[in-house]
Scaffold this active site. Structure first.
Site, PDB file in Angstrom:
ATOM      1  N   ASP A 189       2.630   4.823  -0.204  1.00 57.07           N
ATOM      2  CA  ASP A 189       2.209   6.130   0.311  1.00 57.07           C
ATOM      3  C   ASP A 189       2.146   7.177  -0.802  1.00 57.07           C
ATOM      4  O   ASP A 189       2.653   6.959  -1.903  1.00 57.07           O
ATOM      5  CB  ASP A 189       3.201   6.595   1.387  1.00 57.07           C
ATOM      6  CG  ASP A 189       2.990   5.851   2.689  1.00 57.07           C
ATOM      7  OD1 ASP A 189       1.837   5.753   3.138  1.00 57.07           O
ATOM      8  OD2 ASP A 189       3.997   5.349   3.247  1.00 57.07           O
TER       9      ASP A 189
ATOM     10  N   ARG B  45      11.884   4.650   3.940  1.00 60.36           N
ATOM     11  CA  ARG B  45      12.300   6.045   3.848  1.00 60.36           C
ATOM     12  C   ARG B  45      13.017   6.492   5.125  1.00 60.36           C
ATOM     13  O   ARG B  45      13.909   7.337   5.088  1.00 60.36           O
ATOM     14  CB  ARG B  45      11.094   6.932   3.543  1.00 60.36           C
ATOM     15  CG  ARG B  45      10.585   6.704   2.097  1.00 60.36           C
ATOM     16  CD  ARG B  45       9.145   7.121   1.909  1.00 60.36           C
ATOM     17  NE  ARG B  45       8.945   8.502   2.326  1.00 60.36           N
ATOM     18  CZ  ARG B  45       7.750   9.062   2.462  1.00 60.36           C
ATOM     19  NH1 ARG B  45       6.638   8.364   2.230  1.00 60.36           N
ATOM     20  NH2 ARG B  45       7.658  10.306   2.839  1.00 60.36           N
TER      21      ARG B  45
ATOM     22  N   TYR C 126      12.046  -2.767  -2.866  1.00 57.85           N
ATOM     23  CA  TYR C 126      11.864  -1.345  -3.132  1.00 57.85           C
ATOM     24  C   TYR C 126      13.208  -0.725  -3.493  1.00 57.85           C
ATOM     25  O   TYR C 126      14.251  -1.148  -2.983  1.00 57.85           O
ATOM     26  CB  TYR C 126      11.346  -0.616  -1.888  1.00 57.85           C
ATOM     27  CG  TYR C 126       9.885  -0.809  -1.575  1.00 57.85           C
ATOM     28  CD1 TYR C 126       8.942   0.126  -1.997  1.00 57.85           C
ATOM     29  CD2 TYR C 126       9.445  -1.906  -0.839  1.00 57.85           C
ATOM     30  CE1 TYR C 126       7.596  -0.032  -1.684  1.00 57.85           C
ATOM     31  CE2 TYR C 126       8.095  -2.062  -0.529  1.00 57.85           C
ATOM     32  CZ  TYR C 126       7.180  -1.119  -0.959  1.00 57.85           C
ATOM     33  OH  TYR C 126       5.848  -1.265  -0.656  1.00 57.85           O
TER      34      TYR C 126
ATOM     35  N   ARG D 248       0.859  -1.191   0.000  1.00 61.41           N
ATOM     36  CA  ARG D 248       0.000   0.000   0.000  1.00 61.41           C
ATOM     37  C   ARG D 248       0.890   1.234   0.000  1.00 61.41           C
ATOM     38  O   ARG D 248       1.127   1.842   1.047  1.00 61.41           O
ATOM     39  CB  ARG D 248      -0.940  -0.053   1.210  1.00 61.41           C
ATOM     40  CG  ARG D 248      -2.071  -1.052   0.979  1.00 61.41           C
ATOM     41  CD  ARG D 248      -2.778  -1.416   2.254  1.00 61.41           C
ATOM     42  NE  ARG D 248      -1.910  -2.166   3.163  1.00 61.41           N
ATOM     43  CZ  ARG D 248      -2.271  -2.639   4.346  1.00 61.41           C
ATOM     44  NH1 ARG D 248      -3.478  -2.415   4.790  1.00 61.41           N
ATOM     45  NH2 ARG D 248      -1.428  -3.317   5.087  1.00 61.41           N
TER      46      ARG D 248
END
Lengths: 243, 243
Positions: free
Chosen positions: A51, A196, A109, A49
């Site tokens: 951001d 992040r 990622y 999901r």
């Protein structure tokens, strides 16, 4: 019928994956296209999901349709009804019990930094401008502390409502190509803002600005206040989901 | 004082380099920033007058200012007054007779195709979507016909007002990396739309749709009607200018 698609999107103009009233999200736009196709509301589940502002090259999504369609027909019909910044790359009918989120075994990622005094405007949508000196060896060494199974409370939002904040990071690869630094993170799943915030911590350590003596100590602290705000969303892309 | 800067820009939101009344162009926006700095109108000359939508990573520009400034100060002052999609990468004071356009010896442009059934939305601003089969060997072989000194009338606009349409293409390199095909063109100078029309001709030949028997014959025809519209601007980037 149960379907699985692979999705790529430029997240710049979206408020993330998840449906939110009054906001343009990937899930809302995709659901609109699916409803148009099936004639009834369709709920789509994504592996990650993402951001607001986060991109994808290999998001996996599953959903049920009342109609039976072959993969190629579904792909063309959906791309015909989606905006250019969301594209279906693959599409197929799958076993009835497949679920894109709960069946995902690992996700990868990518985070990109552009490391030069002046930003490259052609990368401005997809990389963080990082004008400081980089000690690549130290970056790689520090990243090793993050690999493994840890409680990542220090790297997520305080209000993060998951049963456990223990996650396994199975691999981190950091590479430089010219001015572009790429961080690749693979794991069984990530907490909200975890990647992040890991990037932020690695960069703080590289600049000698980490509040703890090491990344290992930061993990052990489980204290979210010891590291700065997550690195900007635009540098992050969901690359691959494995099942 | 005479100055030389290297400029990178995302051309998506600009009507090209050249000043045009009522249009947002790179020259107009840069001149505005220079005028703010110098307190008087400044004329800036670019090595390549890029068309609407064309990008740059290594455009070279020269201009005169009444003020004396060192390169680093000028770079910071200009970047502070320019939008994020135009960035000054290098800046220095140069000999009084330097002129970015007339002194340029060679220019290198890159053209990017994304070769897959479905477009990658993260490349949509910078590459042409090309969903057809590519015969890379043939593409490279055909490109050899374009190298050398030729009359490129067939590859420019009918109303192109230059004294001669003879130009020297000194090198063309075509490479594939995954789904991305890059064409690199080096030459002493290019006519308006020449590179984008060369890409169009190469691609037509690759699909068996060229109206002449070969690229060599197309060059000799000097007939603009024998090849289709130039490939879209967004795939083109001015990479480097040599002096």
């Amino acid at each position: 019928m149960n379907y699985r698609i692979t999705l790529a999107y430029d997240g710049t103009d979206y408020s993330g994956w998840q449906f939110q009233l009054g906001r343009r999200t990937i899930q809302a736009v995709l659901s609109g296209a699916l409803e148009k196709l099936d004639g009834a509301p369709v709920t789509a589940y994504a592996a990650g999901r993402t951001d607001a502002g986060v991109h994808a090259e290999g998001q996996v999504v599953s959903f049920r349709l009342t109609r039976e369609m072959d993969g190629a027909t579904l792909l063309r019909a959906l791309n015909g009804n989606l905006p250019q910044d969301i594209r279906v790359l693959e599409s197929s009918q799958v076993a009835d019990d497949f679920h894109a989120r709960t069946d995902a075994k690992s996700k990868t990622y990518l985070y990109q930094l552009y490391n030069s005094e002046v930003m490259n405007p052609l990368l401005a949508r997809y990389a963080l401008h990082y004008p400081y000196d980089v000690d690549l060896d130290r970056l790689i060494e520090d990243s090793h502390s993050l690999v493994g199974t840890h409680d990542f409370t220090a790297f997520t939002v305080a209000e993060c409502e998951t049963r456990t904040r223990v996650r396994s990071v199975t691999g981190i690869k950091i590479e430089r190509a010219g001015n572009i630094l790429t961080f690749s993170f693979t794991g069984d799943g990530f907490l909200r803002y975890q990647i992040r915030t890991m990037v932020e911590a690695l960069v703080e350590a590289n600049r000698g600005r980490l509040k703890t003596r090491s990344i290992a100590e930061l993990i052990l602290s489980r204290d979210r206040s010891l590291v700065g705000a997550p690195a900007p969303a635009k540098g992050l892309t969901l690359m691959k989901v494995e099942y």
